[in-house]
Design a protein around this motif. Structure first.
Motif, PDB file in Angstrom:
ATOM      1  N   ASN A  76       9.258  25.174 -13.578  1.00 11.19           N
ATOM      2  CA  ASN A  76       9.127  25.461 -14.358  1.00 11.19           C
ATOM      3  C   ASN A  76       9.415  25.003 -15.367  1.00 11.19           C
ATOM      4  O   ASN A  76       9.327  25.724 -16.957  1.00 11.19           O
ATOM      5  N   GLN A  79       6.613  25.118 -19.720  1.00 12.58           N
ATOM      6  CA  GLN A  79       7.533  25.865 -20.985  1.00 12.58           C
ATOM      7  C   GLN A  79       6.298  26.452 -21.620  1.00 12.58           C
ATOM      8  O   GLN A  79       5.038  25.299 -21.784  1.00 12.58           O
ATOM      9  N   ALA A  93       4.109  29.589  -7.487  1.00 13.20           N
ATOM     10  CA  ALA A  93       5.033  30.131  -8.506  1.00 13.20           C
ATOM     11  C   ALA A  93       5.614  31.134  -7.674  1.00 13.20           C
ATOM     12  O   ALA A  93       6.065  31.439  -7.716  1.00 13.20           O
ATOM     13  N   SER A 141       8.892  28.427  -7.305  1.00 10.09           N
ATOM     14  CA  SER A 141       9.190  28.838  -7.831  1.00 10.09           C
ATOM     15  C   SER A 141      10.693  29.961  -7.928  1.00 10.09           C
ATOM     16  O   SER A 141      11.042  30.261  -8.488  1.00 10.09           O
ATOM     17  N   GLN A 142      10.063  30.825  -7.171  1.00  9.05           N
ATOM     18  CA  GLN A 142      10.894  32.291  -7.438  1.00  9.05           C
ATOM     19  C   GLN A 142      10.795  32.447  -5.921  1.00  9.05           C
ATOM     20  O   GLN A 142      12.217  33.295  -5.175  1.00  9.05           O
ATOM     21  N   VAL A 201       4.458  37.710  -8.360  1.00 11.21           N
ATOM     22  CA  VAL A 201       4.154  37.005  -8.706  1.00 11.21           C
ATOM     23  C   VAL A 201       3.430  36.501 -10.339  1.00 11.21           C
ATOM     24  O   VAL A 201       2.980  35.502 -10.544  1.00 11.21           O
ATOM     25  N   THR A 260       4.273  35.282 -13.271  1.00  8.95           N
ATOM     26  CA  THR A 260       4.909  33.967 -13.480  1.00  8.95           C
ATOM     27  C   THR A 260       3.328  33.363 -14.175  1.00  8.95           C
ATOM     28  O   THR A 260       3.086  32.640 -14.747  1.00  8.95           O
ATOM     29  N   LYS A 300       1.865  34.018 -17.123  1.00 17.33           N
ATOM     30  CA  LYS A 300       2.413  32.964 -17.995  1.00 17.33           C
ATOM     31  C   LYS A 300       1.866  31.922 -18.075  1.00 17.33           C
ATOM     32  O   LYS A 300       1.175  31.271 -19.774  1.00 17.33           O
ATOM     33  N   TRP A 301       1.411  31.491 -16.636  1.00 10.97           N
ATOM     34  CA  TRP A 301       1.084  30.002 -16.724  1.00 10.97           C
ATOM     35  C   TRP A 301       0.243  29.669 -16.810  1.00 10.97           C
ATOM     36  O   TRP A 301      -0.184  28.186 -17.835  1.00 10.97           O
TER      37      TRP A 301
END
Lengths: 294, 371
Positions: B176, B180, B200, B203-204, B219, B222, B225-226
């Protein structure tokens, strides 16, 4: 050679056009036919057949004659990937034409003893593998590469600019690699250009622009069409260059098909995408042919 | 015209049958008994004990150093030929198609699971491979091959984060932290859909092998976004983009990370605190092998500490050979990208075969990348 006609004497009665080639002719033709069958027809049919199958377990394919792979292909995701590749290929073809035509024209109109040397210069990069040349581009374009070092040292830019790993870099790589495919066919057309035609245009009062657009372009159009096809078709499927220089973003169709056969574990779907790509090629060739017939 | 077509077909058939005759019939030896040699060439029969002195290895590219192979040939007289692949799936496809004649393959854990399930491997004889005792116990008796009936570990490795500390001043400790907005278009990641989805999931807090449709849906935002933040996708040489300064952060193979750390002190290795993926590549003998005894001789050879050191020198992955580790230089041993700590390893998860879900993982990532 006499054997070819002698053996077909029985057919001569009807018309000379209907002559059947003898076994000697077939023998001469056989290697080519075998090559076409083994390396063109069989692989293509295998690909098409595979596209109607389903993948099982570790990687075996079962032929179920399903249309599912094609249904899956007509989805926004994959159409966008197709469009990215077509767009890259169109850009590449356009840029190659704009750069390649003057070069080809210049070579074609230069003194004969110069031509071979100039053509050799065009061909020289082909003596090295395209992967090595692509890696060379990476060292030229990267943030710590030649161009950026120069720009920063000359204080043209305050800090290195992003060139590599952009769609621009991907198209640059494609143009660089396929430019000779545009130059060579146009050169062939320009070389055969009849000077008398251009002189006649001037004699009849045409200005250079008109002579170029109405006489020279139409006369060299077979070369332009051939060059466009030779650049457009391989650019669509190329993924090594677009991946290395474009950073693999956005994905291109060649890369996506490759992944279906490997990590995506969907060989039949990859085959369906491949078959669709083949259809695009056929349509392109068909349009190109009609253009050159006009 | 019909006649033409017939001629064409006949000549094609002639060519095909000629091609078919090109290959001499091979003995169908799959067990290392002397009885299998009479069918083969006289040279092989003359060469004493069981097998002709040949070994066909089908392995990952850039993984078995040439000097290891040369040393093996020098010691044993066995001629080695090597063919490479770039993914487990490529290897499986070739193996299943039955094209090649391979004596030794180099599958990863999830591929081994599938190969054993499909009964495609020959059990190994531990009496021929005493050096397996050199392997650290945490790399033996894994869930994909209990008791190491079929495989010996070759190299292990992991995936982690490389930070260019000249360009990134913040503390990076997790996936994470990498993904960013301020690092947009400043990141290189492996061009591998399952890896990206795995990070992902980690990260969850989802276990990496629970690749259900519901978890993929979870996921998806996520990953969406990534992928917008990533600049370069590269599995073959992700270090290039980092070395050239084109990106500041990377999620890369441990071996690549180790090379970066050796290249420049500005690079820092971070084990993501969410945990990460541990891979173990092993050597196995496929059923189609014609030289299984030679293959086991090779297995035993690479498990020798002095040979294992050569492997680490060339490809600084996580060497599972405990006897070889003391022979490595201090710098090699302390490279955190090559050798994570025991507690870090305890947090890592290995991949299981996810079968058809692989297709959904690929589609998820491709569709988000194409947006």
């Amino acid at each position: 050679m006499a054997g070819i006609t002698a053996a077909t004497a029985d057919n001569l009665g009807a018309s000379a056009y209907k002559r059947r080639p003898s076994w000697v002719a077939w023998l001469v033709f056989a290697p080519l036919a075998a090559w076409l069958i083994l390396f063109v027809i069989v692989p293509t049919l295998t690909l098409v057949a595979l596209s109607f199958g389903e993948q099982r377990g570790l990687g075996t394919v079962e032929f179920t004659f399903t249309l599912e792979n094609y249904q899956r292909a007509f989805n926004w995701t994959w159409l966008k990937v197709f469009w990215t590749s077509i767009w890259y290929a169109l850009l590449t073809t356009g840029i190659c034409m704009v750069i390649g035509y003057p070069v080809a024209y210049y070579i074609g109109r230069s003194p004969e003893n110069m031509r071979n040397m100039l053509l050799t210069l065009v061909m020289i990069p082909f003596w090295t593998s395209f992967l090595i040349r692509t890696y060379a581009w990476i060292t030229i374009l990267s943030k710590e590469g030649l161009i950026n070092s120069f720009l920063v040292a000359a204080r043209i830019v305050p800090e290195p600019i992003t060139i590599l790993y952009t769609p621009f870099a991907a198209v640059l790589g494609l143009v660089y690699n396929y430019l000779p495919f545009m130059i060579l066919p146009i050169y062939t057309s320009v070389e055969r250009l009849d000077n008398a035609m251009i002189e006649a245009a001037y004699d009849l009062g045409a200005r250079p622009v008109r002579a170029f657009s109405q006489i020279i372009i139409p006369l060299t159009s077979p070369g332009i069409v051939a060059g466009a096809l030779l650049v457009f078709v391989p650019s669509i499927a190329m993924f090594a260059i677009t991946n290395l220089m474009g950073g693999g973003d956005p994905p291109t169709i060649g890369e996506v098909i490759y992944k279906q056969f490997t990590s995506g574990r969907a060989q039949p779907f990859g085959a369906a995408l491949g078959t669709l790509l083949l259809l695009i090629f056929i349509i392109t060739l068909w349009i190109g042919r009609r253009r050159s017939e006009e | 015209m019909k006649n033409n077509a017939r001629h064409l077909m006949l000549s094609a058939l002639a060519m095909l049958s000629l091609a078919g005759c090109g290959k001499p019939p091979e003995p169908s030896a799959s067990t290392p008994t002397p009885a299998s040699s009479p069918g083969s060439s006289p040279a092989a029969a003359a060469a004493a004990p069981a097998e002709e002195k040949k070994l066909n290895i089908f392995c990952w590219s850039e993984y078995i150093p040439q000097d290891v192979i040369d040393a093996f040939t020098k010691e044993t007289g066995i001629q080695v030929s090597v063919e490479n692949y770039a993914s487990n799936e490529e290897m499986l496809a070739k193996l299943l198609a039955g094209g090649g004649s391979y004596d030794l393959i180099q599958p990863s854990e999830y591929a081994i699971e599938g190969l054993i399930a499909e009964n495609l491997l020959i059990p190994i004889d531990h009496a021929l491979i005493p050096n397996i005792k050199n392997i650290a116990p945490e790399f033996l008796n894994m869930s994909f091959d209990p008791g190491n009936k079929y495989t010996v570990p070759y190299m292990a490795g992991t995936v982690g984060i490389v930070v260019n500390t000249d360009l990134v001043k913040d503390e990076i400790t997790s996936f994470n932290d990498v993904f960013q907005d301020k690092y947009k278009k400043n990141i290189v990641v492996l061009d591998d859909a399952r890896e990206i989805v795995t990070w992902a999931m980690l990260s969850q807090g989802i276990p990496v092998n629970e690749v259900s449709d519901a978890n993929l849906e979870k996921v998806k935002p996520t990953v969406a976004k990534w992928v917008q933040l990533v600049k370069v996708y590269d599995s073959d040489s992700p270090k290039t983009a980092l070395l050239n300064g084109d990106v500041a952060l990377g999620v890369v193979w441990g071996g690549e990370g180790a090379l970066l750390l050796n290249a420049d002190k500005k690079f820092k290795w971070v084990m993501p605190k969410e945990g990460t993926h541990l891979f173990i590549d092993s050597l196995a003998i496929p059923k189609i092998a014609k030289h299984p005894t030679n293959a086991q001789q090779f297995m035993n050879f690479i498990l020798r500490p002095d040979i294992s050191v050569k492997m680490s020198d060339a490809f600084p992955y996580l060497n599972p050979n405990a006897a070889a580790r003391p022979l490595l230089t201090k710098e090699q041993q302390e490279n955190p990208a090559s050798f994570p700590s025991a507690e870090e390893i305890a947090k890592m998860q290995t991949f299981k075969d996810i079968g058809g879900q692989a297709t959904k993982v690929d589609e998820l990532v491709t569709s988000l990348k194409a947006q």
